[in-house]
Design an enzyme around this catalytic site. Structure first.
Site, PDB file in Angstrom:
ATOM      1  N   GLY A   1       0.799  -1.209   0.000  1.00 27.08           N
ATOM      2  CA  GLY A   1       0.000   0.000   0.000  1.00 27.08           C
ATOM      3  C   GLY A   1       0.833   1.261   0.000  1.00 27.08           C
ATOM      4  O   GLY A   1       1.793   1.404  -0.737  1.00 27.08           O
ATOM      5  N   SER A   2       0.498   2.170   0.899  1.00 26.65           N
ATOM      6  CA  SER A   2       0.938   3.550   0.820  1.00 26.65           C
ATOM      7  C   SER A   2       2.417   3.755   1.113  1.00 26.65           C
ATOM      8  O   SER A   2       3.005   3.114   1.987  1.00 26.65           O
ATOM      9  CB  SER A   2       0.116   4.388   1.804  1.00 26.65           C
TER      10      SER A   2
END
Length: 592
Positions: free
Chosen positions: A65-66
């Site tokens: 993810g981020s």
């Protein structure tokens, strides 16, 4: 006596620690997945949801993810809620970078150990772990011995010993260009060595994700750079920040967040970055061209730049992005190289009926989880001719569940127009075949809401494009939303002005929508989301995944058309898209 297993691996960050073992076989995004103030796992789709990391040995295959995961981990180290150590199956640059910056700014650290996939599997079911340098011992019960972690001195920075440096690189490292670029070069070289790079390359532009406010540590880092006289060396844009800088007071945001979040944006602009504040820099006129070597952070932007634009960037962690912008130099590794852009997984999709826009984020979400850190080549989408907004939605959801910085779609994305070009000759690439019933499971995972009433419709994650505004205006024309529903759209300032000039905004505001710039739904909370609201609806696979943990609300995921219809009725229809309905029939042969 507890039984033990001794393992060895590669020490990414040296140190010693012990504690209860917290194991999961699913990667974890620290941004949106871990509360930076408390260390609680808030990703409600993750097997560790509700667990607290503080003082425990966290064993996960990798991050995912981020890019802001590095900032969250740095916050946890600074406030005492970090795990005692990280044990990984695969090296993770985002999490490792968070520890490196904590060493530099706060003189605090934790061990990070990579042990490989086979050894990692042996951790399942173990209760306690002890890390010491490159060694790991796990126990099925808590040992009763008197072992104590030895004090590990923070490393003396001798970065660059293994990297081929130019004369300019050496001048940066020696401090001849100033304190800020010296520190930045030290971090760039530490990461280059961990990544196995042998030299650096010039980059043409940067996009900074570290301007997201995760807590006091993120602001302290930026303000320290400003005090050291930091100035970017390449054109640099800024990601969405944590508030609408012009309107946060009007929107009811508390000064405790509004003031430091706005100050953080100002700090990066003081370093010479442009006032862009968008998570979709590929919508700006400055978007890079095919083959251009860049340094972008923000996971969806990285994936779009690599996959759709054909530019070249890694999934750069927060803080490494600004360090490279200050030096103009990046490790020559990963997707900067032709060989590292090849597909490592083939994904076949089923024959599909006519699609709506909910298909692409759902497919990206599903394929991201299948791919893990592998770059996929998706087969079977060429007849559907996905547009740029479809690829944007696919990429954002893919980046949410995958650690890979790139995807290929056969006959669609630029490097895979001829699919053979992204496959190694004679390579045995594993194949995953997706069936509609698999997508139905992912649909249900994203649709966490159990009640039909909808309080908030969330659009613009990633930020809305001009063509999305045009589509929304067509859906809204001559209609008005239900008075009890908030419909809010996040976007960048540049695209907002383009949409206003095209006449789209007048129609959308007449419908009753709220426009928010500078920030994004991953940072928005109350009171933009009313405190009484219990259920959200979104067309974003990314936000459907993160929202239950970030804002504690249940979510309906659906198409843009359904979002507008629901904004008018305040009630979700619960209908499956036409293209997904055959999966329901296959699941229930006797269907009335």
């Amino acid at each position: 006596m507890p039984r033990s297993i001794a393992l060895t691996g590669r020490s990414l960050i040296s140190g010693a620690a012990q504690g209860a073992l917290l194991f999961a076989d699913v990667g974890l995004s620290f941004w949106g997945g871990v509360d930076p103030c408390t260390g609680e796992v808030i990703d409600r789709h993750h097997p560790l949801s509700g667990e607290h990391l503080a003082g425990r040995i966290l064993a996960i295959p990798s991050g995912r993810g981020s890019c802001t995961g590095s900032s969250v981990l740095m916050e946890l180290i600074s406030n005492g809620h970090a795990p005692a150590a990280l044990v990984l199956a695969e090296a993770d640059e985002i999490l490792t970078l968070g520890v490196l910056v904590a060493q530099l700014i706060f003189e605090r650290s934790l061990p990070v150990l990579c042990i490989g996939k086979e050894a990692f599997a042996a951790l399942r079911g173990q209760a306690f772990a002890r890390v010491e340098g490159a060694s790991l011992v796990v126990f099925d019960h808590v040992p009763a011995d008197a072992w104590q972690a030895a004090e590990t001195p923070l490393p003396i920075n001798e970065a660059g010993a293994l990297i081929e440096l130019t004369e300019f690189d050496r001048s940066l490292l020696d401090g001849k260009q100033g304190k800020a670029p010296q520190m930045a070069m030290q971090i760039v070289l530490r990461m280059a060595e961990l990544q196995g790079a042998h030299c650096l390359l010039d980059v043409t532009q940067a996009h900074i994700d570290g301007c997201i406010y995760t807590g006091p540590a993120s602001l302290r880092f930026a303000e320290q750079l400003v005090q050291w006289g930091a100035q970017v060396r390449v054109p640099t844009t800024l990601n969405a920040i944590s508030v609408d800088q012009r309107r946060w007071r009007e929107l009811g945001v508390a000064p405790a967040l509004g003031e430091p979040a706005s100050a953080l944006g100002d700090a990066y602009m003081a370093m010479g970055a442009q006032l862009s504040f968008t998570c979709a820099p590929y919508l700006l006129d400055s978007a890079p061209k095919a083959g251009e070597q860049i340094v972008w952070a923000e996971s969806n932007a990285v994936v779009y730049a690599n996959s759709v634009l054909g530019a070249r960037t890694l999934k750069y962690p927060d803080y490494l992005d600004i360090c490279i912008a200050l030096t103009g130099r990046a490790p020559l590794i990963g997707c900067h190289l032709d060989a590292q852009r090849k597909a490592r997984l083939l994904v076949e999709i089923p024959v599909l009926a006519e699609l709506d826009d909910a298909f692409y984020p759902l497919l990206g979400y599903h394929i991201g989880a299948l791919a893990g850190s592998r770059i996929p080549l998706v087969l079977g989408l060429k007849p559907h001719q996905p547009g740029l907004d479809d690829l944007k939605a696919f990429g954002a959801a893919f980046a949410t569940t995958s650690a890979a910085p790139l995807f290929h779609i056969a006959g669609v994305t630029p490097e895979a127009l001829d699919p053979a070009q992204v496959l190694e000759p004679d390579a045995q690439v594993p194949v995953e075949t997706i069936e509609l019933k698999d997508l139905l499971l992912s649909w249900r995972e994203l649709n966490s809401a159990r009640e039909s009433h909808v309080d908030v419709v969330s659009l613009g994650n990633p930020h809305f494009s001009l063509s999305e505004f045009a589509h929304l205006a067509r859906l809204c024309r001559g209609r008005h939303k239900h008075p009890e529903v908030v419909l809010a759209i996040t976007c960048g300032r540049a695209v907002l002005e383009q949409a206003r000039a095209a006449g789209h905004i007048a129609v959308i505001e007449a419908f009753g929508a709220t426009l928010v710039t500078d920030t994004c739904w991953c940072m928005l909370g109350e009171p933009v989301i009313p405190p009484t609201a219990t259920t959200l609806m979104t067309n974003s696979g990314k936000y459907a995944h993160y929202a239950p943990g970030l804002v504690g609300r249940q979510v309906h995921f659906t198409s843009l058309t359904e979002c507008v219809d629901t904004a008018c009725s305040a009630s979700a229809s619960g209908r499956l898209p036409t293209w997904l309905q055959p999966a329901l029939l296959m699941e229930s042969p006797v269907h009335v």
